[in-house]
Design a protein around this motif. Structure first.
Motif, PDB file in Angstrom:
ATOM      1  N   LYS A   6       0.833  -1.199   0.000  1.00  0.00           N
ATOM      2  CA  LYS A   6       0.000   0.000   0.000  1.00  0.00           C
ATOM      3  C   LYS A   6       0.872   1.254   0.000  1.00  0.00           C
ATOM      4  O   LYS A   6       0.562   2.243  -0.684  1.00  0.00           O
ATOM      5  CB  LYS A   6      -0.910  -0.030   1.224  1.00  0.00           C
ATOM      6  CG  LYS A   6      -1.826   1.176   1.350  1.00  0.00           C
ATOM      7  CD  LYS A   6      -2.695   1.046   2.594  1.00  0.00           C
ATOM      8  CE  LYS A   6      -3.577   2.265   2.787  1.00  0.00           C
ATOM      9  NZ  LYS A   6      -4.408   2.146   4.011  1.00  0.00           N
ATOM     10  N   ASP A   8      -3.370  11.739   2.236  1.00  0.00           N
ATOM     11  CA  ASP A   8      -3.274  10.359   2.715  1.00  0.00           C
ATOM     12  C   ASP A   8      -4.664   9.793   3.009  1.00  0.00           C
ATOM     13  O   ASP A   8      -4.954   8.632   2.709  1.00  0.00           O
ATOM     14  CB  ASP A   8      -2.424  10.296   3.986  1.00  0.00           C
ATOM     15  CG  ASP A   8      -0.944  10.514   3.717  1.00  0.00           C
ATOM     16  OD1 ASP A   8      -0.597  10.911   2.581  1.00  0.00           O
ATOM     17  OD2 ASP A   8      -0.136  10.295   4.638  1.00  0.00           O
ATOM     18  N   ASN A  21      -6.320   6.522   1.352  1.00  0.00           N
ATOM     19  CA  ASN A  21      -6.776   5.397   2.171  1.00  0.00           C
ATOM     20  C   ASN A  21      -8.208   5.007   1.821  1.00  0.00           C
ATOM     21  O   ASN A  21      -8.562   3.823   1.791  1.00  0.00           O
ATOM     22  CB  ASN A  21      -6.685   5.756   3.655  1.00  0.00           C
ATOM     23  CG  ASN A  21      -5.253   5.805   4.151  1.00  0.00           C
ATOM     24  OD1 ASN A  21      -4.361   5.202   3.553  1.00  0.00           O
ATOM     25  ND2 ASN A  21      -5.022   6.545   5.228  1.00  0.00           N
ATOM     26  N   GLU A  55      -9.305   1.411   0.215  1.00  0.00           N
ATOM     27  CA  GLU A  55     -10.305   0.574   0.869  1.00  0.00           C
ATOM     28  C   GLU A  55     -11.378   0.112  -0.114  1.00  0.00           C
ATOM     29  O   GLU A  55     -11.838  -1.031  -0.065  1.00  0.00           O
ATOM     30  CB  GLU A  55     -10.959   1.351   2.018  1.00  0.00           C
ATOM     31  CG  GLU A  55     -12.047   0.585   2.754  1.00  0.00           C
ATOM     32  CD  GLU A  55     -11.531  -0.679   3.427  1.00  0.00           C
ATOM     33  OE1 GLU A  55     -12.320  -1.632   3.559  1.00  0.00           O
ATOM     34  OE2 GLU A  55     -10.335  -0.717   3.801  1.00  0.00           O
TER      35      GLU A  55
END
Length: 258
Positions: A220, A236, A240, A244
C-alpha cells in the motif's frame, strides 16, 4: 455467522452510474438510470411498439404450431425458425428505450443510457462481471438472457428472476467491488479529464492497476507514494479511502508482498 457482507459489493445502480460517469465525464447527469425518452425519442418508442407487436405475433404462431410439431415435420422446422426469429426480436427489444421510467430525457441522455446498458450487458455476457442476488446465487446470464420474464432494473438495483429459477421473483442485485473496480479500470481517462478531483483520478488509476495486475501483492505504501506523485493535492486520507474501496482483498492481506 455472516453469510453476505454488503460492504464488499456495489449495488447495480452504483456500477451503472460509475460506468456512465467514466464514459461521459462531462455530460453524465446521474439521472440516466431512470430516464424515459422525451418526444425527441418518439421514433425509438414507435420502434419498440412495432418490435413488441412482431414478437407477440411470433409467440402466437409458436403456440399454434405446438400441437402439429409432433406429427408434421414441416411444423417442427417452422418452430425452429420461429425460435431464432423470437431471439432476434428480443435482442432488438432489449436495447430500445422504455416509456415507464420516472424522468423524461432528451435523445442524447437516452443514448448515454443505452451505451452504458450495452457496456454492462456485454460484460455480463463475456463473464467479466457477474450479478449476485443478495448473496443467494448469481444471475445465470447465458441461460436467463433469452427468457421473456427476465429483466434488470438498474435504477432500483433489482433483477426479475425468470419463473422456475427461484421462489423469489424480484431480488436485490449486486456486483462484487473488487470485480467491479477491476473492470471499471478500462475506462481510465487520464489527462483528458482535468475536471476530475485528485481522489477521482486516483480511483481510476488504481482500478486500472488492479485490472492489469490482479494477482500481484503490492504494498500500500508503494502505491501511496506513486499516487501522491501522480495526483498533486491527493491526501493520505483520500488515498486510504480509495484503497479501501478499490484494492482487492488479496492486496490487503498481511504477509510478503510482490
Amino acid at each position: 455467522m455472516l453469510r453476505f457482507d454488503p460492504t464488499q459489493y456495489h449495488p447495480l445502480l452504483t456500477l451503472f452510474h460509475r460506468t456512465g460517469a467514466a464514459l461521459f465525464p462531462r455530460d453524465w447527469s446521474g439521472e440516466e438510470a431512470w430516464l424515459s425518452p422525451s418526444q425527441d425519442a418518439a421514433d425509438q418508442l414507435a420502434e419498440r411498439e412495432s418490435v413488441t407487436d412482431a414478437l407477440n405475433a411470433k409467440r402466437r404462431e409458436k403456440l399454434a404450431l405446438f400441437d402439429l410439431a409432433s406429427t408434421a415435420p414441416e411444423a417442427q422446422e417452422r418452430l425452429t425458425q420461429i425460435e431464432t426469429e423470437i431471439a432476434t426480436l428480443r435482442e432488438r427489444l432489449w436495447y430500445l428505450p422504455q416509456s415507464d421510467s420516472t424522468i423524461k430525457g432528451d435523445q442524447a441522455a437516452c443514448d448515454r443510457r443505452t451505451r452504458v446498458v450495452r457496456e454492462l450487458e456485454e460484460a455480463f455476457e463475456r463473464e467479466e462481471l457477474s450479478i449476485t442476488l443478495g448473496g443467494a446465487f448469481n444471475v445465470q446470464w447465458s441461460a436467463w438472457r433469452c427468457k421473456d420474464d427476465f429483466a434488470i432494473n438498474y435504477g432500483l438495483s433489482t433483477v426479475t428472476i425468470p419463473r422456475g429459477e427461484s421462489t423469489r421473483r424480484i431480488a436485490p442485485a449486486f456486483v462484487a467491488k473488487a470485480e467491479a473496480e477491476a473492470w471499471l479500470g478500462r475506462f481510465v481517462i487520464g489527462d483528458d479529464a482535468p475536471d476530475l478531483t485528485p481522489k477521482a483520478q486516483c480511483s481510476r488509476w488504481l482500478a486500472a492497476e488492479v485490472a492489469r495486475n490482479p494477482a500481484s501483492r503490492p504494498t500500500k505504501q508503494d502505491y501511496l507514494i506513486k499516487a501522491k506523485r501522480l495526483f498533486p493535492g491527493l491526501t493520505d486520507r483520500q488515498f486510504n479511502s480509495v484503497w479501501e474501496h478499490v484494492a482487492p482483498p488479496a492486496w490487503k492481506k498481511p504477509g510478503p508482498k510482490a
